[in-house]
Design an enzyme around this catalytic site. Sequence first.
Site, PDB file in Angstrom:
ATOM      1  N   CYS A   1     -20.204  17.157 -27.866  1.00 16.59           N
ATOM      2  CA  CYS A   1     -20.869  17.868 -28.420  1.00 16.59           C
ATOM      3  C   CYS A   1     -22.450  18.303 -27.835  1.00 16.59           C
ATOM      4  CB  CYS A   1     -21.393  17.542 -29.795  1.00 16.59           C
ATOM      5  SG  CYS A   1     -21.977  15.755 -30.067  1.00 16.59           S
TER       6      CYS A   1
ATOM      7  N   GLU B   1     -19.399  27.115 -28.087  1.00 21.15           N
ATOM      8  CA  GLU B   1     -19.137  25.733 -27.616  1.00 21.15           C
ATOM      9  C   GLU B   1     -17.513  25.749 -27.388  1.00 21.15           C
ATOM     10  OE1 GLU B   1     -20.253  21.493 -29.395  1.00 21.15           O
ATOM     11  OE2 GLU B   1     -18.708  22.379 -30.649  1.00 21.15           O
TER      12      GLU B   1
HETATM   13  P1  NAI Z   1     -13.102  19.898 -37.090  1.00 22.64           P
HETATM   14  O1  NAI Z   1     -14.394  20.320 -37.385  1.00 22.64           O
HETATM   15  O2  NAI Z   1     -11.664  20.613 -37.763  1.00 22.64           O
HETATM   16  O3  NAI Z   1     -12.732  18.322 -37.100  1.00 22.64           O
HETATM   17  C1  NAI Z   1     -13.641  17.158 -37.348  1.00 22.64           C
HETATM   18  C2  NAI Z   1     -13.166  16.273 -38.572  1.00 22.64           C
HETATM   19  O4  NAI Z   1     -13.391  17.079 -39.555  1.00 22.64           O
HETATM   20  C3  NAI Z   1     -11.739  15.943 -38.609  1.00 22.64           C
HETATM   21  O5  NAI Z   1     -11.638  14.498 -39.027  1.00 22.64           O
HETATM   22  C4  NAI Z   1     -10.923  16.537 -39.356  1.00 22.64           C
HETATM   23  O6  NAI Z   1      -9.927  16.262 -40.029  1.00 22.64           O
HETATM   24  C5  NAI Z   1     -11.927  16.890 -40.509  1.00 22.64           C
HETATM   25  N1  NAI Z   1     -12.018  18.180 -41.266  1.00 22.64           N
HETATM   26  C6  NAI Z   1     -11.435  19.435 -40.913  1.00 22.64           C
HETATM   27  N2  NAI Z   1     -11.472  20.269 -42.170  1.00 22.64           N
HETATM   28  C7  NAI Z   1     -12.141  19.540 -42.977  1.00 22.64           C
HETATM   29  C8  NAI Z   1     -12.131  19.865 -44.204  1.00 22.64           C
HETATM   30  N3  NAI Z   1     -11.970  21.169 -44.787  1.00 22.64           N
HETATM   31  N4  NAI Z   1     -12.934  19.023 -45.203  1.00 22.64           N
HETATM   32  C9  NAI Z   1     -13.210  17.629 -44.498  1.00 22.64           C
HETATM   33  N5  NAI Z   1     -12.961  17.321 -43.520  1.00 22.64           N
HETATM   34  C10 NAI Z   1     -12.141  18.331 -42.730  1.00 22.64           C
HETATM   35  O7  NAI Z   1     -12.774  20.020 -35.541  1.00 22.64           O
HETATM   36  P2  NAI Z   1     -11.559  20.407 -34.653  1.00 22.64           P
HETATM   37  O8  NAI Z   1     -10.965  21.667 -35.204  1.00 22.64           O
HETATM   38  O9  NAI Z   1     -10.771  18.873 -34.323  1.00 22.64           O
HETATM   39  O10 NAI Z   1     -12.327  21.036 -33.219  1.00 22.64           O
HETATM   40  C11 NAI Z   1     -12.505  22.225 -33.027  1.00 22.64           C
HETATM   41  C12 NAI Z   1     -13.981  22.607 -32.396  1.00 22.64           C
HETATM   42  O11 NAI Z   1     -14.928  21.727 -33.232  1.00 22.64           O
HETATM   43  C13 NAI Z   1     -13.895  21.787 -30.845  1.00 22.64           C
HETATM   44  O12 NAI Z   1     -13.388  22.595 -29.919  1.00 22.64           O
HETATM   45  C14 NAI Z   1     -15.404  21.635 -30.745  1.00 22.64           C
HETATM   46  O13 NAI Z   1     -16.206  22.815 -30.327  1.00 22.64           O
HETATM   47  C15 NAI Z   1     -15.864  21.359 -32.177  1.00 22.64           C
HETATM   48  N6  NAI Z   1     -16.023  19.781 -32.392  1.00 22.64           N
HETATM   49  C16 NAI Z   1     -17.374  19.355 -32.244  1.00 22.64           C
HETATM   50  C17 NAI Z   1     -17.766  18.059 -32.361  1.00 22.64           C
HETATM   51  C18 NAI Z   1     -19.047  17.250 -32.295  1.00 22.64           C
HETATM   52  O14 NAI Z   1     -18.918  16.362 -31.638  1.00 22.64           O
HETATM   53  N7  NAI Z   1     -20.118  18.081 -32.743  1.00 22.64           N
HETATM   54  C19 NAI Z   1     -16.427  16.969 -32.717  1.00 22.64           C
HETATM   55  C20 NAI Z   1     -15.114  17.660 -32.822  1.00 22.64           C
HETATM   56  C21 NAI Z   1     -14.940  18.916 -32.489  1.00 22.64           C
END
Ligand code: NAI
Length: 490
Positions: free
Chosen positions: A292, A393
């Site tokens: 991130c 990002e």
């Molecule tokens: P995401 O935000 O969808 O997933 C992160 C977590 O949130 C996972 O455990 C997922 O199951 C959960 N989640 C997803 N939708 C939810 C909802 N409606 N309610 C509650 N929990 C929910 O991220 P994703 O799709 O895996 O990755 C997409 C982009 O997000 C990446 O390309 C990156 O740019 C960003 N990202 C940023 C992170 C960081 O460390 N700040 C970590 C992961 C992704």
Amino acid sequence: MAEHAHSERFDSQMFIGGQWVDAVSGATFDSINPATGAVIATVPRGDVNDVGRAVAAARDAFDSGRWGQATSERERSRLLFAIAEEVRRERDALAELEVLDCGKLLADARADIDEVAFMFEYYAGWATKLAGDIPPVGPHAMSLIVNEPVGVCGLIVPWNYPMLMAAQKVAPALAAGCTVVLKPAEQTPLTALRLASIVERVGVPAGVFNVVTGFGVEAGEPMLTDPRVDKISFTGSLAVGRHIQRTCADQLKRVTLELGGKSPNIIYADASLAEAISGTCSGVFGNQGEVCSAGSLVLVERSIYENVISQLAEVASEIRLGSGLDPDVTMGPLVSSAQRDRVQGYVASAPSDGARCLYAGDLPSDPRLTEGFFVPPSIWEVDDLAPRIAREEIFGPVMTVTPFESVDDAIRLGNSTEYGLAAAIWTSDIKKALTTARAIRAGVVWVNDSQPAPSESMWGGYKQSGVGRELGPYALDAYLEKKHIYINLS
Ligand code: NAI
Ligand code: MG
């Protein structure tokens, strides 16, 4: 080791109320090794019914006083130290499992697991030191400000540092006396389940720590609307972060959000160049760019620009893609085919969007890895920050480089992003370093380094990068309520 590990299975149930259970529905999903595309485990596909059971268990553990209020702080501290010790004992197995589930390098996974152990030790120490305050309120009364745990916490974590992100929330939450439901990312559920077996083994009371595996909408979302959950702490995408804050507003749940970034990496002409080049490259390409705080927005002072871009390309050309378990490999696969496609999409549209390719690496040649989710590193020159790859990002090994003319110019470009998680500044001039560090609107600023995040320090974002702070004593605030008790002495 690599061969043997690739064929091993890590099937597991999930951990709710001190029991290992399947999903109520009986549904499961596969976890995949991103280096080969092979299924390495089948785990329960939790939904609203499983979340309901886990939240009930956590609520009961909290309300009955099996943790928090009625447990002694020493006992909580002792158990957190015991978790740390078990994590250290299992360190190599945990690190290997992390590599198999998310694709990172073994050396990096070992560093993650070491930090997980330390994180539990660090917060074990804090559990006995959450003292309150006695502000003076005159001779006829006494005010006591006491810290109390916020209650049941839903902890939703991503896939890029699976166990580290889990520990970053679980350890301060438990130290503060909260009970938790941990929802690991669907891409990487395995080390969270191992953590559950450690928590069980050391004797943490049933219901204090629960893990529900599953997808975001099915196993994460129900925690946002369940009135028995007091607090949500989330690390992940900006889109989901916004949705969480909006949804949690209905019940005024406490929310901590650690979201994405587009972090500037500023190289001044007076920087020690060898350090700046290698630090810049590892700050963008480390962990395959799935970080991130990746310093992917590289800004270089004009007078050294040509020299720097040729050296960056040279360092990038030494990167070797492959399985994270192979000690000669320096970059692993991305976590999933979806993430690979997403990053490839950015790369494919870059030329027509005004970016010029300075360097593009090769896919691994090993035939056993053709089904893996690899994306080679690339470096792109952008004159202004208009192209999407310079604004959004990417979460992959993609660097943009842009020249700047002056300190003011560097600060203006560095602050042009909607995010504000981190920044790195390379210079040997202390005034320039501090002037820039103070002017950049970001929660973390590194001077002559990129990416360190010691557990004792602080982490969190300005602007669109989040709400609240993690690590150090700051994380504890997120899991505590303060209460004022006023005693009339007249
Ligand atoms: P995401 O935000 O969808 O997933 C992160 C977590 O949130 C996972 O455990 C997922 O199951 C959960 N989640 C997803 N939708 C939810 C909802 N409606 N309610 C509650 N929990 C929910 O991220 P994703 O799709 O895996 O990755 C997409 C982009 O997000 C990446 O390309 C990156 O740019 C960003 N990202 C940023 C992170 C960081 O460390 N700040 C970590 C992961 C992704
Ligand atoms: Mg996986």
